[in-house]
Design a protein around this motif. Structure first.
Motif, short mmCIF file in Angstrom:
data_model
loop_
_atom_site.label_atom_id
_atom_site.label_comp_id
_atom_site.label_asym_id
_atom_site.label_seq_id
_atom_site.Cartn_x
_atom_site.Cartn_y
_atom_site.Cartn_z
N MET A 41 0.84 -1.20 0.00
CA MET A 41 0.00 0.00 0.00
C MET A 41 0.88 1.25 0.00
N ASN A 42 1.97 1.23 0.77
CA ASN A 42 2.91 2.35 0.77
C ASN A 42 3.39 2.65 -0.64
N ALA A 43 3.78 1.59 -1.36
CA ALA A 43 4.29 1.76 -2.72
C ALA A 43 3.19 2.28 -3.66
N ILE A 44 1.98 1.80 -3.48
CA ILE A 44 0.87 2.28 -4.32
C ILE A 44 0.62 3.76 -4.06
N PHE A 45 0.58 4.15 -2.80
CA PHE A 45 0.37 5.57 -2.47
C PHE A 45 1.53 6.43 -2.99
N ASN A 46 2.76 5.94 -2.87
CA ASN A 46 3.90 6.67 -3.41
C ASN A 46 3.81 6.79 -4.93
N SER A 47 3.34 5.74 -5.59
CA SER A 47 3.17 5.79 -7.05
C SER A 47 2.17 6.87 -7.45
N PHE A 48 1.05 6.93 -6.73
CA PHE A 48 0.06 7.95 -7.03
C PHE A 48 0.61 9.35 -6.73
N THR A 49 1.35 9.48 -5.64
CA THR A 49 1.95 10.77 -5.33
C THR A 49 2.86 11.21 -6.47
N PHE A 50 3.70 10.30 -6.95
CA PHE A 50 4.59 10.62 -8.06
C PHE A 50 3.80 11.09 -9.28
N LEU A 51 2.76 10.34 -9.64
CA LEU A 51 1.95 10.69 -10.81
C LEU A 51 1.24 12.03 -10.62
N PHE A 52 0.71 12.28 -9.43
CA PHE A 52 0.06 13.57 -9.16
C PHE A 52 1.05 14.72 -9.25
N LEU A 53 2.27 14.50 -8.76
CA LEU A 53 3.28 15.55 -8.84
C LEU A 53 3.69 15.83 -10.29
N VAL A 54 3.81 14.78 -11.09
CA VAL A 54 4.11 14.98 -12.51
C VAL A 54 2.97 15.78 -13.16
N GLY A 55 1.73 15.42 -12.84
CA GLY A 55 0.58 16.17 -13.35
C GLY A 55 0.62 17.62 -12.91
N ALA A 56 0.98 17.87 -11.65
CA ALA A 56 1.08 19.24 -11.13
C ALA A 56 2.17 20.02 -11.86
N LEU A 57 3.28 19.36 -12.11
CA LEU A 57 4.38 20.01 -12.81
C LEU A 57 3.98 20.37 -14.24
N ILE A 58 3.35 19.44 -14.93
CA ILE A 58 2.89 19.72 -16.30
C ILE A 58 1.87 20.86 -16.31
N PRO A 70 11.39 18.67 -7.29
CA PRO A 70 12.28 17.54 -7.64
C PRO A 70 12.58 16.63 -6.45
N ILE A 71 12.67 17.20 -5.26
CA ILE A 71 12.95 16.36 -4.08
C ILE A 71 11.75 15.47 -3.79
N TRP A 72 10.55 16.03 -3.85
CA TRP A 72 9.34 15.25 -3.58
C TRP A 72 9.16 14.17 -4.65
N LEU A 73 9.43 14.49 -5.90
CA LEU A 73 9.39 13.48 -6.96
C LEU A 73 10.37 12.36 -6.67
N TYR A 74 11.60 12.71 -6.28
CA TYR A 74 12.61 11.71 -5.98
C TYR A 74 12.18 10.82 -4.81
N VAL A 75 11.67 11.43 -3.75
CA VAL A 75 11.25 10.67 -2.57
C VAL A 75 10.11 9.71 -2.92
N SER A 76 9.13 10.18 -3.66
CA SER A 76 8.00 9.30 -3.99
C SER A 76 8.43 8.17 -4.93
#
Length: 184
Positions: A55-72, A164-170
């Motif tokens: 579940m941790n990995a799934i939530f981190n995956s979504f965080t990463f995708l949301f951050l990429v969306g936010a960046l775009i 970039p740090i939050w993307l790296y962490v997620s």
């Protein structure tokens, strides 16, 4: 509302989020340090706690995708969509934190079972992930506080580090899970 409009608007009031940011940072990082030294809850059998790291990995995956969306979105100057993606990232990060704390409260840490170059890669990723995860807490909270206070230039300055740090962490959270999951 931009920064100048906020200043000119008599009903807009900047808030001091610094005490909240400091307290939340201390509580979250302190809790993680405290849990790292605990042996885990014995005889817990309400559910299989091995599901929590996934579940941790799934939530981190979504965080990463949301951050990429936010960046775009922000690169396209769509602040409304950017804000929604950032809020979604905060939600999934919070859910990650809940499952992370639950897992580390209920079970002992799992040692990495690999060796050689893979162990070196794993520990490099893990250590940088842990250090930057502690740093991202106040950075992310400060970034959003500056946005809420319409301090757009100050928000941009810190967001250039935060994103970039939050993307790296997620992303590294997912990689750490994938590397250690065979040893659960």
């Amino acid at each position: 509302m931009n920064e100048q409009q906020a200043v000119d608007n008599p009903t807009f009031k900047k808030r001091n989020y610094k005490p909240f940011i400091i307290i939340v940072t201390i509580v979250i990082n302190g809790l993680v340090v405290l849990l790292s030294g605990l042996p885990g809850y014995e005889n817990f059998n309400a559910f299989d706690v091995k599901i929590l790291p996934m579940m941790n990995a799934i939530f981190n995956s979504f965080t990463f995708l949301f951050l990429v969306g936010a960046l775009i979105a922000i690169l396209k100057k769509n602040v409304k969509i950017h804000r929604r993606f950032i809020y979604a990232a905060f939600i999934t990060t919070t859910l990650f934190l809940v499952t992370y704390v639950g897992h580390h409260f209920l079970s002992a840490s799992t040692p990495y079972g690999g060796s050689g170059i893979m162990a070196g890669i794993y520990y490099f990723i893990l250590i940088t992930h842990i250090v930057l995860a502690a740093i991202i807490v106040p950075l992310a909270l400060t970034s959003v506080a500056r946005a809420w206070n319409m301090e757009n230039e100050r928000h941009r300055k810190i967001a250039r580090w935060t994103m970039p740090i939050w993307l790296y962490v997620s992303l590294t959270g997912v990689i750490v899970y994938l590397m250690i999951s065979p040893y659960y």
